[in-house]
Design a protein around this motif. Structure first.
Motif, mmCIF file in Angstrom:
data_model
loop_
_atom_site.group_PDB
_atom_site.id
_atom_site.type_symbol
_atom_site.label_atom_id
_atom_site.label_comp_id
_atom_site.label_asym_id
_atom_site.label_seq_id
_atom_site.Cartn_x
_atom_site.Cartn_y
_atom_site.Cartn_z
ATOM 1 N N PRO A 1 3.326 0.899 -8.733
ATOM 2 C CA PRO A 1 3.368 0.937 -7.264
ATOM 3 C C PRO A 1 2.319 1.887 -6.714
ATOM 4 O O PRO A 1 1.802 2.753 -7.419
ATOM 5 C CB PRO A 1 4.774 1.450 -6.972
ATOM 6 C CG PRO A 1 5.116 2.290 -8.170
ATOM 7 C CD PRO A 1 4.442 1.628 -9.346
ATOM 8 N N VAL A 2 1.998 1.710 -5.432
ATOM 9 C CA VAL A 2 1.083 2.612 -4.741
ATOM 10 C C VAL A 2 1.897 3.551 -3.862
ATOM 11 O O VAL A 2 2.867 3.128 -3.212
ATOM 12 C CB VAL A 2 0.048 1.829 -3.900
ATOM 13 C CG1 VAL A 2 0.734 0.962 -2.841
ATOM 14 C CG2 VAL A 2 -0.954 2.766 -3.242
ATOM 15 N N ALA A 3 1.533 4.809 -3.876
ATOM 16 C CA ALA A 3 2.235 5.791 -3.042
ATOM 17 C C ALA A 3 1.988 5.488 -1.571
ATOM 18 O O ALA A 3 0.874 5.137 -1.178
ATOM 19 C CB ALA A 3 1.754 7.201 -3.374
ATOM 20 N N MET A 4 3.021 5.625 -0.753
ATOM 21 C CA MET A 4 2.892 5.328 0.665
ATOM 22 C C MET A 4 1.806 6.183 1.312
ATOM 23 O O MET A 4 1.029 5.698 2.150
ATOM 24 C CB MET A 4 4.230 5.542 1.378
ATOM 25 C CG MET A 4 4.209 5.198 2.849
ATOM 26 S SD MET A 4 3.901 3.429 3.163
ATOM 27 C CE MET A 4 5.551 2.757 2.862
ATOM 28 N N GLU A 5 1.722 7.436 0.949
ATOM 29 C CA GLU A 5 0.720 8.330 1.527
ATOM 30 C C GLU A 5 -0.695 7.795 1.291
ATOM 31 O O GLU A 5 -1.537 7.814 2.194
ATOM 32 C CB GLU A 5 0.857 9.730 0.937
ATOM 33 C CG GLU A 5 -0.136 10.729 1.496
ATOM 34 C CD GLU A 5 0.004 12.110 0.875
ATOM 35 O OE1 GLU A 5 -0.868 12.961 1.116
ATOM 36 O OE2 GLU A 5 0.986 12.326 0.133
ATOM 37 N N ARG A 6 -0.957 7.325 0.081
ATOM 38 C CA ARG A 6 -2.277 6.780 -0.237
ATOM 39 C C ARG A 6 -2.555 5.515 0.566
ATOM 40 O O ARG A 6 -3.666 5.305 1.061
ATOM 41 C CB ARG A 6 -2.362 6.484 -1.730
ATOM 42 C CG ARG A 6 -3.682 5.901 -2.186
ATOM 43 C CD ARG A 6 -3.675 5.635 -3.678
ATOM 44 N NE ARG A 6 -4.922 5.021 -4.112
ATOM 45 C CZ ARG A 6 -5.135 4.590 -5.343
ATOM 46 N NH1 ARG A 6 -4.200 4.723 -6.277
ATOM 47 N NH2 ARG A 6 -6.289 4.021 -5.671
ATOM 48 N N LEU A 7 -1.537 4.674 0.698
ATOM 49 C CA LEU A 7 -1.695 3.425 1.435
ATOM 50 C C LEU A 7 -1.969 3.686 2.916
ATOM 51 O O LEU A 7 -2.861 3.074 3.507
ATOM 52 C CB LEU A 7 -0.432 2.575 1.269
ATOM 53 C CG LEU A 7 -0.430 1.190 1.909
ATOM 54 C CD1 LEU A 7 -1.587 0.348 1.422
ATOM 55 C CD2 LEU A 7 0.900 0.492 1.640
ATOM 56 N N ILE A 8 -1.225 4.601 3.506
ATOM 57 C CA ILE A 8 -1.418 4.934 4.925
ATOM 58 C C ILE A 8 -2.813 5.485 5.153
ATOM 59 O O ILE A 8 -3.463 5.195 6.160
ATOM 60 C CB ILE A 8 -0.340 5.934 5.387
ATOM 61 C CG1 ILE A 8 1.052 5.312 5.299
ATOM 62 C CG2 ILE A 8 -0.631 6.411 6.813
ATOM 63 C CD1 ILE A 8 1.188 3.964 5.974
ATOM 64 N N ARG A 9 -3.299 6.271 4.209
ATOM 65 C CA ARG A 9 -4.647 6.826 4.325
ATOM 66 C C ARG A 9 -5.694 5.704 4.336
ATOM 67 O O ARG A 9 -6.692 5.779 5.059
ATOM 68 C CB ARG A 9 -4.915 7.802 3.183
ATOM 69 C CG ARG A 9 -6.226 8.571 3.323
ATOM 70 C CD ARG A 9 -6.262 9.781 2.408
ATOM 71 N NE ARG A 9 -6.132 9.425 0.997
ATOM 72 C CZ ARG A 9 -5.063 9.720 0.247
ATOM 73 N NH1 ARG A 9 -4.034 10.366 0.779
ATOM 74 N NH2 ARG A 9 -5.028 9.371 -1.021
ATOM 75 N N ALA A 10 -5.468 4.659 3.553
ATOM 76 C CA ALA A 10 -6.394 3.531 3.519
ATOM 77 C C ALA A 10 -6.468 2.839 4.880
ATOM 78 O O ALA A 10 -7.556 2.502 5.370
ATOM 79 C CB ALA A 10 -5.967 2.533 2.443
ATOM 80 N N TYR A 11 -5.306 2.627 5.513
ATOM 81 C CA TYR A 11 -5.294 2.013 6.851
ATOM 82 C C TYR A 11 -5.978 2.919 7.872
ATOM 83 O O TYR A 11 -6.785 2.454 8.687
ATOM 84 C CB TYR A 11 -3.859 1.733 7.297
ATOM 85 C CG TYR A 11 -3.234 0.513 6.678
ATOM 86 C CD1 TYR A 11 -3.524 -0.762 7.148
ATOM 87 C CD2 TYR A 11 -2.348 0.626 5.610
ATOM 88 C CE1 TYR A 11 -2.944 -1.895 6.574
ATOM 89 C CE2 TYR A 11 -1.759 -0.495 5.030
ATOM 90 C CZ TYR A 11 -2.060 -1.744 5.513
ATOM 91 O OH TYR A 11 -1.495 -2.862 4.951
ATOM 92 N N ALA A 12 -5.665 4.205 7.831
ATOM 93 C CA ALA A 12 -6.259 5.136 8.787
ATOM 94 C C ALA A 12 -7.775 5.182 8.637
ATOM 95 O O ALA A 12 -8.504 5.232 9.642
ATOM 96 C CB ALA A 12 -5.658 6.530 8.598
ATOM 97 N N ASN A 13 -8.259 5.147 7.414
ATOM 98 C CA ASN A 13 -9.707 5.161 7.188
ATOM 99 C C ASN A 13 -10.382 3.927 7.771
ATOM 100 O O ASN A 13 -11.501 4.004 8.291
ATOM 101 C CB ASN A 13 -10.009 5.269 5.697
ATOM 102 C CG ASN A 13 -9.705 6.635 5.124
ATOM 103 O OD1 ASN A 13 -9.547 7.603 5.870
ATOM 104 N ND2 ASN A 13 -9.605 6.736 3.810
ATOM 105 N N CYS A 14 -9.707 2.787 7.690
ATOM 106 C CA CYS A 14 -10.275 1.557 8.270
ATOM 107 C C CYS A 14 -10.397 1.676 9.783
ATOM 108 O O CYS A 14 -11.386 1.245 10.374
ATOM 109 C CB CYS A 14 -9.401 0.353 7.913
ATOM 110 S SG CYS A 14 -9.526 -0.185 6.206
ATOM 111 N N VAL A 15 -9.388 2.259 10.407
ATOM 112 C CA VAL A 15 -9.391 2.403 11.861
ATOM 113 C C VAL A 15 -10.389 3.455 12.317
ATOM 114 O O VAL A 15 -11.160 3.235 13.255
ATOM 115 C CB VAL A 15 -7.969 2.768 12.368
ATOM 116 C CG1 VAL A 15 -7.997 3.073 13.864
ATOM 117 C CG2 VAL A 15 -6.993 1.641 12.076
#
Length: 200
Positions: free
Chosen positions: A173-187
């Motif tokens: 699984p991917v950690a939620m913190e890492r995943l949220i960071r990926a979305y924030a970086n895109c924005v």
């Protein structure tokens, strides 16, 4: 920035909104319970959402998940039904939304690991995610006014292991913190045409 998050009430949507709201004005969109209601299986509903919220700087979609399927019984009609939300819904958020986003705004879509890694029982999800990857690559060179588009491709989220881990034995699984960071970086970043594989 003024950002609309579609799927704001979901597993990824809630922590994503919590993070983005620290720095931006957020509009939450969901089938129910958000600032504005939207059904992404309906182009009319998507249009109404954009008309209601007005100009935004970014649209992030974390709504709709790919359904599980059994390859031996998979049919064209079942595949098309599964595509109405995650595939056509996200595409319509862009095709319709390009008229509503501010100059240099961005779209961030959600795909998934099965576009790249085969797994039993997820053919429909694999087709949807793979198609979205191609759409993002093409849209990135066609969108007007400096608009950007990227997709985040997660694997199973750590927060969902208890509910879905038995369906994907051995999957990291991917950690939620890492995943949220990926979305924030895109924005908040400047990339376009990116497929952000959050599991690597």
């Amino acid at each position: 920035m003024r950002i609309v998050v579609v799927g704001a009430s979901g597993t990824i949507g809630r922590p994503l909104c919590a993070e983005l709201s620290k720095r931006h004005e957020l509009i939450t969109a969901a089938r129910s319970g958000g600032d504005v209601s939207v059904d992404i299986t309906s182009a009319k509903s998507i249009e109404q959402m954009y008309q209601k919220i007005g100009r935004v700087d970014a649209c992030v979609c974390v709504a709709a998940s790919g359904a599980l399927d059994r390859f031996a019984d998979l049919t064209e009609s079942e595949l098309l039904e599964n595509m109405r939300g995650k595939f056509f819904g996200q595409i319509n958020l862009v095709l319709i939304g390009q008229r509503y986003l501010a100059d240099n705004g961005s779209f961030t879509l959600t795909t998934g690991i099965f576009a790249d890694e085969a797994w039993p029982g997820v053919t429909g999800g694999a087709v949807i995610s793979g198609g979205l990857h191609s759409f993002v690559l093409s849209a990135a060179i066609e969108l007007p006014r400096g608009l950007r588009i990227n997709a985040v491709s997660p694997t199973m989220v750590a927060d969902s292991v208890e509910d879905f881990g038995h369906l994907f034995p051995g999957m990291e699984p991917v950690a939620m913190e890492r995943l949220i960071r990926a979305y924030a970086n895109c924005v908040e970043g400047g990339e376009t045409g990116g497929i952000i594989r959050a599991y690597r």
